[in-house]
Design an enzyme around this catalytic site. Structure first.
Site, PDB file in Angstrom:
ATOM      1  N   HIS A 235       0.833  -1.207   0.000  1.00 57.28           N
ATOM      2  CA  HIS A 235       0.000   0.000   0.000  1.00 57.28           C
ATOM      3  C   HIS A 235       0.873   1.265   0.000  1.00 57.28           C
ATOM      4  CE1 HIS A 235      -3.790   2.170   1.257  1.00 57.28           C
ATOM      5  NE2 HIS A 235      -2.874   3.042   1.635  1.00 57.28           N
ATOM      6  N   GLU A 236       1.781   1.346   0.956  1.00 59.57           N
ATOM      7  CA  GLU A 236       2.592   2.564   1.085  1.00 59.57           C
ATOM      8  C   GLU A 236       3.548   2.732  -0.097  1.00 59.57           C
ATOM      9  OE1 GLU A 236       1.624   4.780   3.029  1.00 59.57           O
ATOM     10  OE2 GLU A 236       0.312   3.482   4.229  1.00 59.57           O
ATOM     11  N   HIS A 239       1.681   4.505  -2.813  1.00 59.74           N
ATOM     12  CA  HIS A 239       1.712   5.970  -2.667  1.00 59.74           C
ATOM     13  C   HIS A 239       3.065   6.515  -3.092  1.00 59.74           C
ATOM     14  CE1 HIS A 239      -2.100   6.456  -0.704  1.00 59.74           C
ATOM     15  NE2 HIS A 239      -1.780   5.734   0.356  1.00 59.74           N
ATOM     16  N   HIS A 242       3.644   6.404  -6.830  1.00 53.06           N
ATOM     17  CA  HIS A 242       2.783   7.414  -7.452  1.00 53.06           C
ATOM     18  C   HIS A 242       3.482   8.788  -7.375  1.00 53.06           C
ATOM     19  CE1 HIS A 242      -1.621   9.169  -7.652  1.00 53.06           C
ATOM     20  NE2 HIS A 242      -0.880   9.541  -8.675  1.00 53.06           N
TER      21      HIS A 242
HETATM   22 ZN    ZN Z   1      -3.172   5.149   1.826  1.00 55.65          ZN
END
Ligand code: ZN
Length: 444
Positions: A235-236, A239, A242
């Site tokens: 998940h991290e 980010h 991105h």
């Molecule tokens: Zn998040």
């Protein structure tokens, strides 16, 4: 006109300030007995943990005590909620928006259909939620499923120790569908100390990704060797990468991405990872744990946030049409929505009617729907990447590189997801349906 509106700004903030003082400082919750028979005071921080208790008495008492506290202030809370809606209506009228909803969505140039389609698409698939609660009832082995039975884990923790070195390998494997370039950036991050991995004295809890334009992203974790932590890593890094792409491609002013797309890259990674892990796990208990992880996310993100969004839409419309909001009708609207979203096989305990009164996000009107749309977009993108491969990945990388250079809806369209239609939400819900099938067949 703008000067007058600006002068009214502080007054307009009053409902939100009053609520936050009440909710953070003044409200006191009762004490209950925990699993070991020890007195424990309910607090905001403890509430969810108590509600997740495997001891049904504990979660029931926590639930009842928590909402009794809110209920004793129900008229005050209705007045502050209603005043907040009224200030929204005031500004929408002054700026000649057709509605408060249109005003809230205008900042990101989001068509109102995105909002209404989300609600309509979820309505079309309510049977899936009913199937989920049936499954929950069966797994918990109880005759009646109450509102306080919705958070206790269905599958007790799979005690699978995953050391960080192993987690990096699993995540790299899971994200292979994103291609070599993405993999290269991931490895660059892994090998160049982007990540502060373990818990440490005086280190803050949780996990996030942050950074500044011109440097690589940084990731904070509190890695603790659980399977859940492996998802957090994926998940991290979603980010982080991105930001990495957007920072590299965009000038400073367009590098930061908007809230509407912020959770897309992170959730897409989680969806790819679970697909990989499910395909590579034979162990039934581990499979059930993985699926449950995702089913809970669907419930909490797609269904629950859409229910919140619908509550906001109904209540704002009422004020726009000249009706007043009282504790009684707010509770009734909220109760009816719970009946609709959870179905007839769940006991909608009267305590839940007060839930509207405790949601801080309601003071930032029409915000939470973005959790549901972002989630849907991410799932739809992950399906496309898995199915189509290279062309889908190219479009996706283009989206990751977009920052805020275009409106969020346009950026997502470029990646092959049109949020102005029901399609992405339908696709996300069809994955929910598949996962339910798998869970039901594992448990047979
Ligand atoms: Zn998040």
């Amino acid at each position: 006109m703008e000067e007058l509106l600006a002068d009214a700004g502080e007054m307009a903030d009053a409902p939100s300030n009053i609520f936050s003082m009440f909710n953070n400082a003044d409200i006191k919750f009762p004490e209950i007995k925990d699993e070991n028979g020890e007195e424990v005071q309910i607090t905001h921080g403890r509430y969810i943990r108590l509600l997740e208790s495997t001891d049904r008495r504990v979660r029931q008492e926590a639930f009842q005590g928590f909402y009794a506290a809110y209920r004793s202030f129900k008229n005050t809370l209705a007045a502050s909620f209603s005043s907040n809606v009224k200030q929204e209506v005031f500004f929408a009228k002054a700026r000649k928006y057709p509605s408060t909803l249109a005003m809230a969505l205008d900042g990101g140039n989001i068509p109102v259909e995105v909002y209404t389609n989300l609600i309509a698409a979820v309505h079309d698939h309510m049977d899936l939620m009913y199937r989920y609660v049936e499954l929950r009832k069966k797994l918990l082995g109880i005759k009646e499923l109450h509102m306080y039975d919705l958070y206790t884990p269905l599958v007790t923790d799979v005690h699978m120790e995953v050391p960080f070195e192993e987690a990096k390998k699993i995540v790299a494997k899971g994200l292979e569908p994103l291609g070599e370039e993405y993999h290269g950036i991931l490895e660059e991050g892994f090998h160049n100390r982007w990540i502060d991995v373990y818990e440490n004295e005086n280190k803050r809890s949780g996990a996030y990704s942050w950074g500044a334009y011109g440097t690589h992203p940084y990731v904070l974790l509190n890695y603790n060797n659980t399977l859940d932590n492996v998802f957090t890593l994926a998940h991290e890094m979603g980010h982080a990468i991105h930001s990495y792409y957007s920072d590299h491609v965009q000038p400073y002013i367009y590098a930061g991405y908007k809230i509407f797309v912020a959770e897309v890259a992170s959730t897409c990674n989680e969806a790819l990872l679970i697909d990989y892990m499910l395909k590579n796990t034979e162990d039934k208990k581990e499979k059930a744990y993985l699926i449950n992880h995702f089913l809970d996310k669907f419930k909490g993100t797609l269904f629950r946030q859409t229910m919140f969004a619908e509550f906001e839409m109904i209540t704002h419309r009422m004020v726009e049409e000249g009706e007043s909001l009282t504790a009684e009708n707010l509770c009734k609207i909220y109760h009816d929505l719970n009946v609709l979203y959870f179905g007839k096989n769940v006991i909608i305990d009267p305590e839940i009617d007060m839930e509207w009164a405790r949601i801080p996000h309601f003071y930032t009107a029409f915000y939470v729907y973005q959790y549901a749309t972002g989630y849907s977009a991410a799932i739809a993108l992950s399906r496309r990447i898995l199915k189509e491969g290279k062309p889908a990945v190219e479009d996706y990388v283009h989206f990751l590189s977009g920052g805020s250079s275009d409106y969020p809806i346009e950026l997502l369209k470029g990646a092959g997801v049109d949020m102005s239609t029901k399609e992405p939400v339908n696709q996300a819900l069809s994955l929910f349906s598949e996962l339910l099938d798998q869970m039901e067949s594992i448990l047979e």
